[in-house]
Write a protein that holds these residues in place. Structure first.
Motif, PDB file in Angstrom:
ATOM      1  N   ASN A 107       0.786  -1.388   0.002  1.00  0.00           N
ATOM      2  CA  ASN A 107      -0.039   0.022  -0.173  1.00  0.00           C
ATOM      3  C   ASN A 107       0.859   1.252   0.140  1.00  0.00           C
ATOM      4  O   ASN A 107       1.958   1.426   0.670  1.00  0.00           O
TER       5      ASN A 107
ATOM      6  N   THR B  53      -5.323   5.805  -2.310  1.00  0.00           N
ATOM      7  CA  THR B  53      -5.750   4.934  -3.209  1.00  0.00           C
ATOM      8  C   THR B  53      -5.979   5.299  -4.686  1.00  0.00           C
ATOM      9  O   THR B  53      -5.999   4.563  -5.405  1.00  0.00           O
ATOM     10  N   LYS B  54      -6.092   6.618  -4.815  1.00  0.00           N
ATOM     11  CA  LYS B  54      -6.422   7.259  -5.912  1.00  0.00           C
ATOM     12  C   LYS B  54      -5.634   8.586  -6.164  1.00  0.00           C
ATOM     13  O   LYS B  54      -5.578   9.289  -5.211  1.00  0.00           O
TER      14      LYS B  54
ATOM     15  N   LEU C  89      -5.766   8.016 -11.368  1.00  0.00           N
ATOM     16  CA  LEU C  89      -4.986   6.875 -11.532  1.00  0.00           C
ATOM     17  C   LEU C  89      -5.240   6.068 -10.078  1.00  0.00           C
ATOM     18  O   LEU C  89      -5.266   6.579  -9.214  1.00  0.00           O
ATOM     19  N   THR C  90      -5.163   4.768 -10.211  1.00  0.00           N
ATOM     20  CA  THR C  90      -4.961   3.801  -9.085  1.00  0.00           C
ATOM     21  C   THR C  90      -3.874   3.834  -8.668  1.00  0.00           C
ATOM     22  O   THR C  90      -2.739   4.195  -9.417  1.00  0.00           O
ATOM     23  N   VAL C  91      -3.225   3.335  -7.531  1.00  0.00           N
ATOM     24  CA  VAL C  91      -1.862   3.217  -6.964  1.00  0.00           C
ATOM     25  C   VAL C  91      -1.175   2.596  -8.027  1.00  0.00           C
ATOM     26  O   VAL C  91       0.035   3.223  -8.065  1.00  0.00           O
ATOM     27  N   GLN C  92      -1.629   1.323  -8.443  1.00  0.00           N
ATOM     28  CA  GLN C  92      -0.610   0.545  -9.203  1.00  0.00           C
ATOM     29  C   GLN C  92      -0.411   1.170 -10.712  1.00  0.00           C
ATOM     30  O   GLN C  92       0.786   1.302 -11.051  1.00  0.00           O
ATOM     31  N   GLU C  93      -1.340   1.878 -11.082  1.00  0.00           N
ATOM     32  CA  GLU C  93      -1.044   2.559 -12.236  1.00  0.00           C
ATOM     33  C   GLU C  93      -0.411   3.626 -12.075  1.00  0.00           C
ATOM     34  O   GLU C  93       0.638   3.894 -12.888  1.00  0.00           O
TER      35      GLU C  93
ATOM     36  N   GLN D 160      -4.000  11.796  -8.918  1.00  0.00           N
ATOM     37  CA  GLN D 160      -4.121  12.612  -9.981  1.00  0.00           C
ATOM     38  C   GLN D 160      -2.919  13.510 -10.300  1.00  0.00           C
ATOM     39  O   GLN D 160      -2.834  14.661  -9.832  1.00  0.00           O
TER      40      GLN D 160
END
Length: 316
Positions: A275, A288-289, A298-302, A291
């Motif tokens: 996380n 968690t999100k 974006l999500t964290v993974q993105e 920009q």
């Protein structure tokens, strides 16, 4: 009753729709702020209240200044003017036009949280309750005598997006219940205890800038809850080329981690579950999100796929 309704925001639109649907009062005019540029193309957009008035087939005025239509208001011979999140300060010559003056629906427990941003202030200050006050407007902001008050609990997961409609619905039912009693003289407005007044301010975009050195995790979380609709909360990080990039924190959560004691305020790190966390002063928040400026949400993974350089940085 002959009613003039003045409001602009979604809070006010909810109230207008409820009053129109649940009473037989004659809404002779709706007043709202003029249409304003919106979106990337800066196209003119009607306010939520103006849109509601059109849907309800009500007469609508959107003057740059309400004084510009003073004679029109007087000609309508209103019993009461209702104000809810209108956006303009009304002079005495306007509030005195209706037979029973002008009643404001204010989303706080007056005299607490007077001013422009009571909903945001309640959330940002971490209050466990707020409410709605119906008050008769006088020459000073949110200073007039109170017709009635109702308390509303603030849930730990409430944000501006959930709290605003709850307060609007409460305010609408209070108007429907208490305005007839005020007009008939059965309900006598009571002067506020001005010594207990607290105040809020007009929110600016820069108010959303997180100061990691001064704010605890709870304070950051509460600021996000308050500013989720506008202006949002943001910080700055350095991209791979070393340039400073504005980063909007779209969705965050409170978290408990034993790793944060070894981190400096503003430091970005990953926990054992990967996380994305930011250390505060004290505590940490989970993101968690996000920009980045000029990009989409974006999500964290993105986000980490393109900006993994953020891990280990101290945000500013």
């Amino acid at each position: 009753m002959r009613i003039i309704f003045a409001g602009t925001s979604e809070f006010a639109a909810i109230i207008l729709k409820a009053v129109a649907a649940q009473t037989d009062w004659h809404i002779v005019l709706v007043i709202s702020e003029p249409a304003k540029p919106s979106g990337k193309k800066k196209l003119l957009a009607l306010s939520p209240v103006a849109q509601a008035a059109q849907e309800l087939n009500l007469n609508l005025a959107a003057p740059a200044a309400i004084q510009d239509i003073k004679s029109d208001l007087a000609a309508l011979n209103p019993d009461v003017m209702l104000i809810a999140a209108y956006g303009q300060i009304l002079p005495l010559e306007i509030i005195s036009i209706p037979k029973f003056k002008t009643v404001n629906v204010h989303p706080s427990l007056l005299p607490k949280l007077r001013g422009a941003s009571p909903i945001q202030a309640a959330l940002a200050r971490g209050l466990s309750e707020t409410g709605v006050s119906l008050m008769v407007i006088d020459e000073k902001v949110d200073h007039g005598p109170v017709i009635s008050r109702e308390v509303l609990a603030i849930g730990d997961t409430d944000t501006y997006l959930t709290l605003e409609p709850k307060l609007a619905e409460l305010g609408a039912q209070m108007i429907i219940r208490d305005l007839p009693g005020y007009v008939s003289g059965r309900i006598k407005p009571q002067e506020q205890n001005h010594a207990e007044a607290t105040f809020t301010h007009l929110i600016k975009k820069e108010n959303g800038h997180v100061d990691w050195q001064k704010m605890s995790a709870v304070e950051v979380y509460n600021l996000w809850r308050a500013y989720i609709k506008w202006p949002g909360i943001y910080t700055f990080f350095k991209n791979k080329s070393g340039a400073s990039v504005r980063l909007k924190l779209i969705a965050i959560e409170k978290c408990a981690t034993s790793d944060v004691a070894q981190k400096s305020a503003g430091e970005v790190f990953l926990d054992e579950s990967k996380n994305l966390l930011i250390a505060c002063s004290p505590g940490a928040v989970k993101i968690t999100k996000l920009q980045p400026e000029g990009s989409k949400v974006l999500t964290v993974q993105e986000f980490l796929n393109g900006y993994n350089c953020i891990v280990g940085q101290t945000l500013t």
